[in-house]
Design a protein around this motif. Structure first.
Motif, PDB file in Angstrom:
ATOM      1  N   THR A 149       0.805  -1.130  -0.023  1.00  0.00           N
ATOM      2  CA  THR A 149       0.495  -0.253   0.002  1.00  0.00           C
ATOM      3  C   THR A 149       0.930   1.884   0.051  1.00  0.00           C
ATOM      4  O   THR A 149       0.137   1.900   0.014  1.00  0.00           O
ATOM      5  CB  THR A 149      -1.272   0.225   1.210  1.00  0.00           C
ATOM      6  N   ASP A 150       1.862   1.356   0.124  1.00  0.00           N
ATOM      7  CA  ASP A 150       2.914   2.094  -0.121  1.00  0.00           C
ATOM      8  C   ASP A 150       4.049   2.115  -0.592  1.00  0.00           C
ATOM      9  O   ASP A 150       5.090   2.727   0.074  1.00  0.00           O
ATOM     10  CB  ASP A 150       2.676   2.623   1.547  1.00  0.00           C
ATOM     11  N   LYS A 152       6.618   3.453  -2.867  1.00  0.00           N
ATOM     12  CA  LYS A 152       7.234   4.358  -2.882  1.00  0.00           C
ATOM     13  C   LYS A 152       8.969   4.400  -3.258  1.00  0.00           C
ATOM     14  O   LYS A 152      10.036   3.605  -2.039  1.00  0.00           O
ATOM     15  CB  LYS A 152       6.288   5.444  -1.915  1.00  0.00           C
ATOM     16  N   ASN A 155      10.552   4.084   0.207  1.00  0.00           N
ATOM     17  CA  ASN A 155      10.399   2.637   0.710  1.00  0.00           C
ATOM     18  C   ASN A 155      11.455   1.983  -0.001  1.00  0.00           C
ATOM     19  O   ASN A 155      11.473   0.792   0.267  1.00  0.00           O
ATOM     20  CB  ASN A 155       9.785   2.010   1.017  1.00  0.00           C
ATOM     21  N   HIS A 216       2.383   0.555   6.589  1.00  0.00           N
ATOM     22  CA  HIS A 216       1.103   0.591   6.186  1.00  0.00           C
ATOM     23  C   HIS A 216       0.063  -0.555   5.061  1.00  0.00           C
ATOM     24  O   HIS A 216      -1.076  -0.407   4.799  1.00  0.00           O
ATOM     25  CB  HIS A 216       0.705   1.522   5.387  1.00  0.00           C
ATOM     26  N   PHE A 229      -4.594   5.600   1.086  1.00  0.00           N
ATOM     27  CA  PHE A 229      -3.164   4.374   0.584  1.00  0.00           C
ATOM     28  C   PHE A 229      -2.169   4.767  -0.210  1.00  0.00           C
ATOM     29  O   PHE A 229      -3.252   5.718  -1.515  1.00  0.00           O
ATOM     30  CB  PHE A 229      -3.525   2.698   0.491  1.00  0.00           C
ATOM     31  N   SER A 230      -1.131   4.804  -0.156  1.00  0.00           N
ATOM     32  CA  SER A 230      -0.294   5.398  -0.789  1.00  0.00           C
ATOM     33  C   SER A 230       0.090   7.148  -0.600  1.00  0.00           C
ATOM     34  O   SER A 230      -0.709   7.768  -0.117  1.00  0.00           O
ATOM     35  CB  SER A 230      -0.947   5.203  -2.547  1.00  0.00           C
ATOM     36  N   ALA A 231       1.216   7.064  -1.106  1.00  0.00           N
ATOM     37  CA  ALA A 231       1.526   8.749  -1.339  1.00  0.00           C
ATOM     38  C   ALA A 231       0.301   9.019  -2.718  1.00  0.00           C
ATOM     39  O   ALA A 231      -0.001   9.197  -3.710  1.00  0.00           O
ATOM     40  CB  ALA A 231       3.252   9.180  -1.503  1.00  0.00           C
ATOM     41  N   ARG A 235      -1.341   7.276  -5.728  1.00  0.00           N
ATOM     42  CA  ARG A 235      -2.869   6.785  -5.574  1.00  0.00           C
ATOM     43  C   ARG A 235      -3.222   5.582  -6.871  1.00  0.00           C
ATOM     44  O   ARG A 235      -3.710   6.631  -7.851  1.00  0.00           O
ATOM     45  CB  ARG A 235      -4.271   7.536  -5.414  1.00  0.00           C
ATOM     46  N   ASP A 250      -0.758  -1.526  -5.118  1.00  0.00           N
ATOM     47  CA  ASP A 250       0.503  -1.424  -5.610  1.00  0.00           C
ATOM     48  C   ASP A 250       1.078  -1.568  -6.781  1.00  0.00           C
ATOM     49  O   ASP A 250       2.610  -0.858  -7.322  1.00  0.00           O
ATOM     50  CB  ASP A 250       1.340  -2.599  -4.781  1.00  0.00           C
TER      51      ASP A 250
END
Length: 380
Positions: A149-150, A152, A155, A216, A229-231, A235, A250
């Motif tokens: 969910t994140d 980027k 990460n 997250h 969810f997500s930046a 999204r 994702d």
């Protein structure tokens, strides 16, 4: 992150302090995020180092899943995920309880490397390698029914040769001691690595990247525990419209990040216009302009927020006129040195496989690993 019911605060670690029955000694602060701080620790009576995060309890569940399956399976993707070494609870002086997750040590992020380049982009050979490793990680996560969910660039962390040698790490720490700010608060000092945006294709074959931070993450097939969810720029449409929830969010992020890595610009940079349209209106419009798609009636029928953005014909309520542009044209506009027409064509096709409006039509991580854009991965 505090695990009690009150306001969450990070644990106030003190350099040189020993915790958990004096098993770990705090050496250095590596970074800080919304849900966690990351520290370098020394395990007493052992010549190893480790990385610790304070995170939400659900993250511990996912990390244990990864460890258990890594022992049973030989998937390459486990090499590109954090490995849990230990976990325990610390109770601070104010009574807050903090979950600590001891993990393998990583270096700086792909985001930091990208930002260091003059064009804010990375060479196509490097982008292929990074995407391949992250997709391997996602393939494992999705097989375990874990949705990150994140996804980027912040990460996606590199490993460092310093982390594989106790003596090299000790020498580095001695030459580069931990720093503090006022009131002796430790500064964030990530472990460096040898990679730069100038790293050759030959040398880039040695890069190793891991997809980290499951703070997250959500379990596929279960009711999501949060609404965001997500930046924002990454999204997926189903997140904005609240139409579906699954691993496809994702994959959508991978499509957006491919453009960002190759051009140094966001694929979608939506803006609000006061009373005329919202950030989300513009985001949906840009999705339609860049991909040439329309939202199907079946997807809109599943969308809880349909009425906020679309009329009965499936047209945007506040942005009726669109200005289409192909992904190829958008990439070519930035004139990135070394990015050939063939690279652009393959990358655009790869992105389209990620950016299907209906998540059921999107490629899986396993599909994308086999895409022609990644055919020359780890080949100089």
């Amino acid at each position: 992150m505090s695990t009690n019911s009150g306001p969450s605060t990070h644990f106030s670690a003190r350099l040189g302090a020993s915790i958990h029955d004096n098993r770990y000694t705090i050496l250095r602060m590596l970074g800080e995020g919304v849900t966690a701080t990351t520290w370098l620790w020394k395990i007493l009576n052992a010549e190893t180092t480790s990385d610790v995060e304070q995170g939400v309890v659900r993250e511990l569940e996912y990390l244990k899943d990864i460890v258990k399956n890594a022992e049973e399976r030989k998937d390459e993707g486990f090499e590109h995920l954090p490995i849990l070494l230990d976990d325990f609870i610390i109770t601070s002086q104010d009574g807050n309880r903090h979950l600590c997750l001891v993990q393998t040590v990583f270096s700086t992020s792909v985001s930091a490397l990208r930002r260091s380049a003059p064009t804010k982009s990375l060479p196509v050979y490097m982008v292929r390698n990074i995407l391949y490793m992250v997709l391997q990680a996602l393939d494992v996560l999705h097989s375990l029914k874990i949705i990150h969910t994140d996804v980027k660039l912040d990460n996606m962390l590199f490993t460092s040769d310093l982390c594989s040698s106790d003596s090299a790490m000790s020498e580095f720490l001695a030459a580069n001691p931990s720093e503090t700010e006022h009131d002796l608060i430790p500064k964030s000092q990530p472990i460096p690595n040898e990679w730069t945006y100038r790293t050759s294709a030959f040398e880039a074959e040695r890069m190793n990247v891991a997809l980290v931070d499951l703070g997250h993450a959500q379990r596929a097939g279960e009711q999501p525990t949060t609404s965001g969810f997500s930046a924002p720029a990454l999204r997926a449409p189903e997140v904005i419209l609240w139409s579906d929830f699954g691993p496809g969010i994702d994959i959508w992020a991978i499509g957006c990040l491919t453009f960002e890595l190759l051009t140094g610009r966001w694929l979608f940079a939506p803006e609000a216009a006061d009373e005329d349209w919202s950030f989300e209106d513009d985001h949906l419009a840009k999705m339609m302009e860049l991909t040439g798609q329309r939202f199907s009636e079946s997807m809109l029928d599943r969308a809880k927020e349909r009425g906020r953005y679309f009329d009965q014909n499936g047209d945007l309520l506040r942005i009726p006129e669109l200005v289409p542009i192909t992904i190829e044209a958008a990439m070519a506009n930035y004139k990135i040195p070394g990015l050939t027409e063939e690279d652009i064509g393959l990358a655009a096709n790869f992105m389209r496989e990620c950016l299907k409006f209906d998540y059921r039509e999107r490629a899986t991580a396993k599909d994308l690993i086999k895409h022609k854009f990644l055919a020359d991965v780890f080949m100089c």
